[in-house]
Design a protein around this motif. Structure first.
Motif, PDB file in Angstrom:
ATOM      1  N   LEU A   1      -3.851  -0.410  -8.153  1.00 12.28           N
ATOM      2  CA  LEU A   1      -4.209   0.518  -6.945  1.00 12.28           C
ATOM      3  C   LEU A   1      -5.508   0.623  -7.659  1.00 12.28           C
TER       4      LEU A   1
ATOM      5  N   ASP B   1       0.775  -1.666   0.010  1.00 14.37           N
ATOM      6  CA  ASP B   1       0.104  -0.314  -0.094  1.00 14.37           C
ATOM      7  C   ASP B   1       1.216   1.432  -0.327  1.00 14.37           C
TER       8      ASP B   1
ATOM      9  N   ASN C   1      -4.573   2.093 -13.577  1.00 16.11           N
ATOM     10  CA  ASN C   1      -5.236   1.442 -12.613  1.00 16.11           C
ATOM     11  C   ASN C   1      -6.758   0.859 -12.830  1.00 16.11           C
TER      12      ASN C   1
ATOM     13  N   ASN D   1       0.009   0.989 -11.667  1.00 15.20           N
ATOM     14  CA  ASN D   1       0.126   0.168 -10.270  1.00 15.20           C
ATOM     15  C   ASN D   1      -1.198  -0.100 -10.730  1.00 15.20           C
TER      16      ASN D   1
ATOM     17  N   SER E   1      -0.669  -1.329  -4.333  1.00 13.67           N
ATOM     18  CA  SER E   1      -2.477  -1.397  -4.477  1.00 13.67           C
ATOM     19  C   SER E   1      -2.811  -0.949  -3.521  1.00 13.67           C
TER      20      SER E   1
ATOM     21  N   LYS F   1      -5.728   1.090  -1.587  1.00 16.03           N
ATOM     22  CA  LYS F   1      -6.207   2.156  -2.073  1.00 16.03           C
ATOM     23  C   LYS F   1      -5.492   3.913  -1.757  1.00 16.03           C
ATOM     24  N   ILE F   2      -5.246   4.740  -2.205  1.00 17.69           N
ATOM     25  CA  ILE F   2      -5.196   5.785  -2.510  1.00 17.69           C
ATOM     26  C   ILE F   2      -5.024   6.417  -0.903  1.00 17.69           C
TER      27      ILE F   2
END
Length: 1002
Positions: free
Chosen positions: A587, A543, A607, A585, A565, A567-568
């Protein structure tokens, strides 16, 4: 009422009478005279407190010396913080031969008649005071005067004719005043002169008087920055006793005369920063057996470096920024006291002398930007004194010598952009005093060893574009002074060590590479000063840490091309990012609302799991789409795209034909006005004014970058005329302002010439459009660079150089232009930077020639300037003079020191000046200095900060002149030692200690 109006004078008279009556039996007459001197001075430090009227004689008083008969012959009150007018009553001391009031606050003018009574005077030093008016012509009547120092005052007017009649004068020092006219030939009549120091005066352009060659006893001739033109006269070669010749920072032309090599006693020869051309004389140098320092840099000299020159016992050789070619003669390595070699920015080639440094305490070597090849000599640090090794942009090859791994004196190493290869010696990584290690753009291989833990002072480690491999050692986290780590474009692999989060001073971290992997270590919240984080194109996983949202000053974030991977982090919304790239990525989830906008779309591409209100993202939601329906839509889109492309192509061809036809019709209407010899025509400029070439825009028009046929670039400012504006009153007023700005720019820049003022090549006009063509500044404006993600490139030496350059440009406008020119809009965005971060003052659209009224100012109808830079008195009086520019320049200095904008929401209702003063009082200096700056420069930064505070004084009278500001910068740049002209010969003038070491070349 009459007595009431003269109360101070009456009080002084009564006190004098009282002292005379009451102390006649105690203090002799000379003591009574000195008591009157004491009464005339303001003495805040109490240096005259022991001048006791109860003593019989003044011989034991501070600063007073008497002869064997008890008569006063010397008064020395140097650096005593005294203020008041010059005490002319001193001339009543019949045997007084020595007076020194150097470095005080003596003001007013010198009275002719009173000074003429000092018949016994041999030594008069009034340097570094505030004396005004013209030079007293009757000083030449003093029959015994040998030493006269009036340096650092505000004397004006011309040097009087009587100064050619001194009978015994040996030292004449008038440095740093406001003298006018030209250097007079009659000074060549003072046959007893040993020192003639006239530097830093705004003389009119004039030649070096050949008559100065008649001064057979002259030892020092110091004429730096005196507006000299023409050639160096051969007659100077007759000065057989001359030890120091300084003609730097002028506009001298022609070649260096061969007669210079006849100065057999010369120790120091300063010719830098002129317009000299031709070759350095190849004969006669061998006779200058005393020459220790030669500085002929920043001219246009060509040819080879003479072999004879390099066989002298030189201590310092500065020939940088010329067009010299050929090899550096091996004989230079035989100079036993050589400590400095600066040859950067020439066309020199061949190998460095193999014994360079073996026979001398070599400290600084800078041969950057030449064509040198071969290996680094192993002997450079043979005597353990080498501090700076700068070999940027050459053709050097081979490995770093093992001997340099033991050179513990090294402070700065820059080997970038050469052809070095092999492994870096393990000991070289751990040198304890090195603050900058730059190896970028070579073919170095091997890994970063654990010995790097010994580099306790390292602040910049720049290894970009090499072949380094392996993983980062845990010891990298021990470098607690490191603020830049750039290791991009190498072959490093593995995960980041957990200790990397200990780098609390880190400002820039660039690890853009191919094979780094693993997770970002926890604890990165300690990177409180991090401004740029680039981990792009690696194999990082896991993350994105939530802590990244706590990096309050981060404004450049690139994590693209990895395998992140999850969440942002929502905390990203806390940041003020100028650059964000999380593309390519793994994400998923929702994009934080602040970034869920079309303008950020490219930051999230690649993503598949990301969703947000951005077209093209999250295509997988909402159920499966029927394949046939999808195919139909795809076909429609393709067909529509083809129609659109064909239509655009047709429109472009029609538009181009129309544009070419219009241009061919209007081309004859352009009027070209050139201010320099041009190597291009208006056609080249006009043909390149396309939107693709726009590099800036503003309310008055656009700025284009135009690449000429010869490969050089120029900047073109395009201003629209009245016909392009609407007819309402506001637009008419705007058009008038633009017309006036264009005229002011042309009138100002068209007639001035200075290395720190942007060069205006020409102007092109029609009825509807006006163009200004300038030299192109590759690094843009100081403001844009300082307040962007690239601010880390501006280390302290570069910022100091920028401030110095800008100060010299403004000093030229204020002191060397007749009448003076006030810029009126000095700000960081109007200071442009060339490829080497040299600064030019630009944008003279609101500049004004100062036509003074009785109060020394000119009233303006409107305020010109920018918010945060406007001097307080200008804002409410509309009266402008040079002090207004000095205030604005002071704000620029504060920007350079703090890294902050002049106006920022962080300050509340305050501006930068008020915020800084408040913070200094409450928290101290450490809370105002830009954290990106290396702490090893703290002392110098604080000195520059003091200059900024002086310049932004609320009272204009307390602000120093720009000439004084330049002088203060020179004192800081020359080893932080204050200079006092004329005290022990002459001082070595300031020059850029590291002039080629400008910014990162990564």
């Amino acid at each position: 009422m009459l007595l009431h109006g003269r109360r101070p004078e009456l009080l002084l008279f009564l006190l004098t009478v009282f002292l005379s009556l009451s102390l006649t039996l105690c203090l002799n007459q000379e003591g009574l005279y000195l008591q009157r001197v004491k009464l005339g001075f303001d003495d805040p430090n109490g240096v005259l407190s022991d001048w006791n009227p109860r003593d019989e004689t003044p011989c034991k008083w501070n600063g007073v010396s008497c002869d064997s008969a008890g008569s006063v012959f010397s008064l020395d009150l140097s650096s005593s913080n005294l203020s008041g007018p010059f005490p002319t009553i001193l001339c009543r001391l019949k045997n007084l031969s020595f007076i020194s009031l150097y470095d005080n606050f003596i003001n007013s003018t010198l009275l002719e008649d009173d000074l003429s009574l000092c018949q016994s005077l041999e030594h008069l030093d009034l340097g570094q005071n505030f004396l005004t008016g013209v030079l007293p012509h009757r000083l030449a009547d003093l029959p015994n005067l040998k030493y006269l120092d009036l340096t650092g005052n505000n004397f004006s007017g011309i040097i009087p004719d009587s100064f050619g009649t001194f009978q015994k004068l040996e030292v004449l020092s008038l440095v740093e005043n406001l003298l006018e006219g030209t250097i007079p030939a009659f000074l060549g009549n003072v046959s007893t002169l040993k020192q003639l120091n006239l530097s830093y005066n705004p003389f009119s352009p004039g030649r070096i008087p050949p008559e100065l060659g008649n001064l057979a006893h002259l030892e020092v001739l110091w004429l730096t920055d005196t507006n000299l033109v023409g050639e160096i006269p051969d007659s100077l070669g007759r000065l057989s006793k001359l030890t120091d010749l300084d003609l730097a920072i002028n506009s001298l032309t022609g070649s260096i005369p061969s007669s210079i090599t006849e100065l057999r006693s010369a120790v120091q020869l300063e010719l830098y920063n002129n317009s000299l051309t031709g070759e350095i004389p190849s004969k006669g140098w061998i006779n200058m057996t005393s020459l220790r320092r030669l500085d002929a840099s920043m001219n246009g000299l060509t040819g080879l470096i003479p072999v004879e020159l390099c066989e002298l016992p030189l201590e310092s050789l500065n020939l940088y920024e010329n067009n010299l070619r050929g090899e550096l003669p091996d004989g230079i390595a035989n100079s036993p006291n050589l400590y400095e070699v600066r040859l950067f920015q020439n066309q020199l080639s061949g190998k460095l002398p193999p014994n360079l440094g073996k026979n001398s305490p070599l400290r600084w070597i800078d041969v950057s930007t030449n064509k040198f090849s071969g290996q680094i000599p192993e002997s450079l640090c043979f005597n353990g004194a080498l501090e700076e090794l700068l070999l940027i942009e050459n053709l050097f090859s081979g490995e770093i010598p093992a001997t340099l791994a033991e050179c513990r004196s090294l402070l700065r190493v820059r080997l970038g952009h050469n052809s070095f290869s092999g492994e870096v010696p393990a000991g070289f990584w751990g040198l304890p005093h090195v603050s900058l290690l730059e190896l970028t753009g070579n073919s170095f291989s091997g890994g970063i060893p654990k010995t790097i833990a010994g580099a306790s002072n390292l602040s910049q480690l720049i290894l970009s574009s090499n072949k380094f491999s392996g993983s980062f050692p845990e010891e990298i986290g021990f470098l607690d002074s490191l603020f830049e780590l750039s290791v991009n474009d190498n072959k490093l692999s593995g995960s980041l060590p957990s200790s990397i989060v200990n780098l609390g001073q880190l400002v820039k971290l660039d690890l853009r590479d191919k094979e780094l992997s693993g997770k970002i270590p926890s604890g990165i919240g300690s990177w409180k000063k991090l401004n740029e984080l680039n981990l792009a194109d690696n194999d990082f996983t896991g993350d994105i840490p939530d802590e990244i949202g706590d990096l309050s000053v981060l404004n450049y974030l690139d994590l693209s091309g990895n395998r992140f991977s999850g969440k942002i982090p929502v905390g990203l919304q806390n940041l003020k990012l100028n650059w964000l790239n999380l593309s390519n990525n793994h994400l998923s989830g929702d994009i934080p609302p602040m970034y869920a906008k079309e303008m950020y779309k490219e930051s999230f591409l690649g993503n598949p799991g990301l969703c947000g209100d951005i077209e093209g993202l999250c295509d997988g939601r909402g159920g499966a789409m029927d394949m046939g329906y999808a195919w139909l839509l795809r076909s429609i889109f393709i067909l529509a795209g083809l129609v659109l492309v064909i239509g655009l192509l047709w429109f472009y061809l029609k538009y181009r034909n129309f544009k070419n036809a219009k241009r061919s019709i209007d081309r004859s209407k352009w009027t070209l006005m050139s201010f320099h010899k041009l190597g291009f025509s208006e056609d080249e400029i006009l043909n390149a004014l396309d939107e693709d070439n726009v590099i800036g825009s503003g309310s008055s028009g656009k700025v284009y970058k135009v690449v000429l046929g010869n490969g050089e670039a120029v900047a073109v400012k395009k201003l629209w005329g009245r016909s392009k504006l609407a007819d309402d009153s506001s637009d008419v007023e705007k058009s008038n302002f633009q017309d006036n700005g264009f005229d002011a720019e042309v009138e100002t820049l068209g007639k001035i010439r200075h290395k720190n003022i942007v060069k205006l090549w020409c102007s092109c006009t029609t009825r509807d459009c006006k163009l200004l063509v300038y030299e192109y500044m590759p690094n843009g404006s100081l403001g844009d660079l300082l307040h962007s993600t690239k601010s880390g490139l501006l280390d302290w030496p570069i910022r100091f150089k920028i401030a110095m350059d800008a100060a010299e440009g403004l000093s030229y406008l204020h002191h060397d232009c007749a009448p003076p020119i006030v810029h009126r809009d000095v700000k960081s965005n109007n200071i442009l930077l060339d490829a080497d971060y040299g600064a030019r003052v630009a944008d003279f659209g609101v500049a004004k020639v100062v036509e003074v009224n009785a109060k020394g100012t000119k009233s303006m109808s409107v305020i010109a300037g920018s918010c945060g830079y406007i001097a307080p008195e200008y804002a409410y009086t509309l009266r402008v003079n040079e002090k207004s520019d000095i205030y604005s320049f002071g704000v620029v200095i504060l920007e350079l020191v703090t890294g902050k904008l002049p106006v920022d929401p962080e300050f509340g209702e305050k501006d930068l000046v008020k915020w800084l003063c408040t913070t200094l009082d409450q928290k101290g200096v450490d809370h105002v200095i830009d954290p990106k700056l290396d702490s090893c420069f703290k002392d110098e930064i604080c000195r520059v900060l003091n200059i900024g505070l002086l310049c932004t004084s609320p009272l204009p009278i307390n602000r120093p002149s720009m000439r004084r500001v330049v002088k203060m910068f020179q004192e800081i740049g020359n080893g932080n030692q204050p200079k006092t002209a004329g005290k022990d010969g002459k001082l070595t003038p300031y020059y850029y200690e590291d002039a080629s070491d400008q910014g990162s070349v990564a």
